[in-house]
Motif scaffolding. Structure first.
Motif, mmCIF file in Angstrom:
data_model
loop_
_atom_site.group_PDB
_atom_site.id
_atom_site.type_symbol
_atom_site.label_atom_id
_atom_site.label_comp_id
_atom_site.label_asym_id
_atom_site.label_seq_id
_atom_site.Cartn_x
_atom_site.Cartn_y
_atom_site.Cartn_z
ATOM 1 N N MET A 67 -4.425 -0.495 10.126
ATOM 2 C CA MET A 67 -5.413 -1.558 10.329
ATOM 3 C C MET A 67 -6.545 -1.469 9.306
ATOM 4 S SD MET A 67 -4.062 -3.429 12.568
ATOM 5 C CE MET A 67 -5.322 -4.527 13.190
ATOM 6 N N SER A 68 -6.919 -0.269 8.903
ATOM 7 C CA SER A 68 -7.938 -0.119 7.856
ATOM 8 C C SER A 68 -7.439 -0.719 6.551
ATOM 9 C CB SER A 68 -8.284 1.350 7.634
ATOM 10 O OG SER A 68 -8.950 1.873 8.741
ATOM 11 N N ILE A 69 -6.181 -0.430 6.222
ATOM 12 C CA ILE A 69 -5.611 -0.994 4.990
ATOM 13 C C ILE A 69 -5.550 -2.510 5.081
ATOM 14 C CG2 ILE A 69 -3.478 -1.172 3.640
ATOM 15 C CD1 ILE A 69 -3.064 1.852 4.236
ATOM 16 N N ARG A 70 -5.115 -3.039 6.225
ATOM 17 C CA ARG A 70 -5.055 -4.499 6.378
ATOM 18 C C ARG A 70 -6.456 -5.101 6.248
ATOM 19 N NH1 ARG A 70 -2.020 -6.806 11.349
ATOM 20 N NH2 ARG A 70 -0.225 -6.690 9.967
ATOM 21 N N TYR A 71 -7.453 -4.484 6.884
ATOM 22 C CA TYR A 71 -8.819 -5.003 6.830
ATOM 23 C C TYR A 71 -9.369 -4.974 5.404
ATOM 24 C CZ TYR A 71 -13.823 -5.420 7.588
ATOM 25 O OH TYR A 71 -15.132 -5.820 7.519
ATOM 26 N N GLU A 72 -9.130 -3.874 4.697
ATOM 27 C CA GLU A 72 -9.667 -3.723 3.339
ATOM 28 C C GLU A 72 -8.927 -4.555 2.304
ATOM 29 O OE1 GLU A 72 -9.485 0.481 2.575
ATOM 30 O OE2 GLU A 72 -10.855 0.942 4.210
ATOM 31 N N THR A 73 -7.624 -4.778 2.507
ATOM 32 C CA THR A 73 -6.806 -5.384 1.448
ATOM 33 C C THR A 73 -6.003 -6.603 1.876
ATOM 34 O OG1 THR A 73 -4.848 -4.058 1.928
ATOM 35 C CG2 THR A 73 -6.486 -3.100 0.423
ATOM 36 N N ALA A 87 0.858 -1.186 0.000
ATOM 37 C CA ALA A 87 0.000 0.000 0.000
ATOM 38 C C ALA A 87 0.897 1.239 0.000
ATOM 39 C CB ALA A 87 -0.901 0.003 1.226
ATOM 40 N N VAL A 88 0.662 2.131 -0.945
ATOM 41 C CA VAL A 88 1.406 3.388 -1.037
ATOM 42 C C VAL A 88 0.502 4.504 -0.543
ATOM 43 C CG1 VAL A 88 2.593 4.993 -2.578
ATOM 44 C CG2 VAL A 88 2.768 2.526 -2.986
ATOM 45 N N ILE A 89 0.940 5.148 0.527
ATOM 46 C CA ILE A 89 0.163 6.225 1.149
ATOM 47 C C ILE A 89 0.746 7.551 0.691
ATOM 48 C CG2 ILE A 89 -0.518 7.264 3.337
ATOM 49 C CD1 ILE A 89 -0.034 4.309 4.471
ATOM 50 N N SER A 90 -0.076 8.317 -0.027
ATOM 51 C CA SER A 90 0.416 9.576 -0.582
ATOM 52 C C SER A 90 0.480 10.671 0.458
ATOM 53 C CB SER A 90 -0.441 10.028 -1.748
ATOM 54 O OG SER A 90 -1.630 9.386 -1.858
ATOM 55 N N GLY A 91 1.251 11.683 0.103
ATOM 56 C CA GLY A 91 1.452 12.822 1.004
ATOM 57 C C GLY A 91 0.310 13.799 0.939
ATOM 58 N N GLY A 92 0.630 15.013 1.244
ATOM 59 C CA GLY A 92 -0.378 16.058 1.334
ATOM 60 C C GLY A 92 -0.363 16.581 2.743
ATOM 61 N N ALA A 93 -1.488 16.926 3.248
ATOM 62 C CA ALA A 93 -1.567 17.400 4.633
ATOM 63 C C ALA A 93 -1.158 16.262 5.574
ATOM 64 C CB ALA A 93 -2.990 17.840 4.938
#
Length: 122
Positions: free
Chosen positions: A34-40, A14-20
């Motif tokens: 944990m959301s990423i693990r649950y979803e994917t 999972a690549v988490i992009s920047g920004g704020a």
């Protein structure tokens, strides 16, 4: 927080992009992971350093250590990518160097390097 799934040699990351700065503390980091693990089902994260709050890079706040500990406890591997040349703190430089010697948490300059590190992390 937006993320995308990238595959490298059969490994999904999972690549988490920047920004704020959306990762503010250990709780928000763990919620995201944990959301990423649950979803994917994915437990490897490439994180743009811009997604982290500034306190992460001030070791005396404890934010970096708390996030690292949560990721290790929940068996996540993470690579934070971005430009670290502006950080002159010796403790932070030591933390980055020691993290990069391990197998779970890395600091690299590019997203591609993060993907490579996570793929090779075993």
């Amino acid at each position: 927080m937006p993320y995308e799934i990238v595959e490298r040699d059969g490994m999904r990351i999972a690549v988490i992009s920047g920004g704020a700065a959306q990762i503010r503390d250990a709780s928000s980091a763990l919620d995201l992971a944990m959301s990423i693990r649950y979803e994917t089902g994915i437990s490897r994260l490439a994180i743009d350093k811009e997604a982290l709050c500034g306190d992460f890079f001030v070791l005396s706040t404890g934010v970096a250590g708390e996030i690292l500990q949560k990721f290790i406890n929940y068996r996540f591997k993470a690579a934070i990518y971005g430009d670290y040349t502006g950080y002159t703190s010796k403790p932070l430089q030591d933390f980055i160097r020691e993290s990069n010697r391990g197998r779970d948490f890395f600091f690299v300059s590019t997203q591609e390097a993060a993907l490579q590190k996570l793929r090779d992390a075993g």
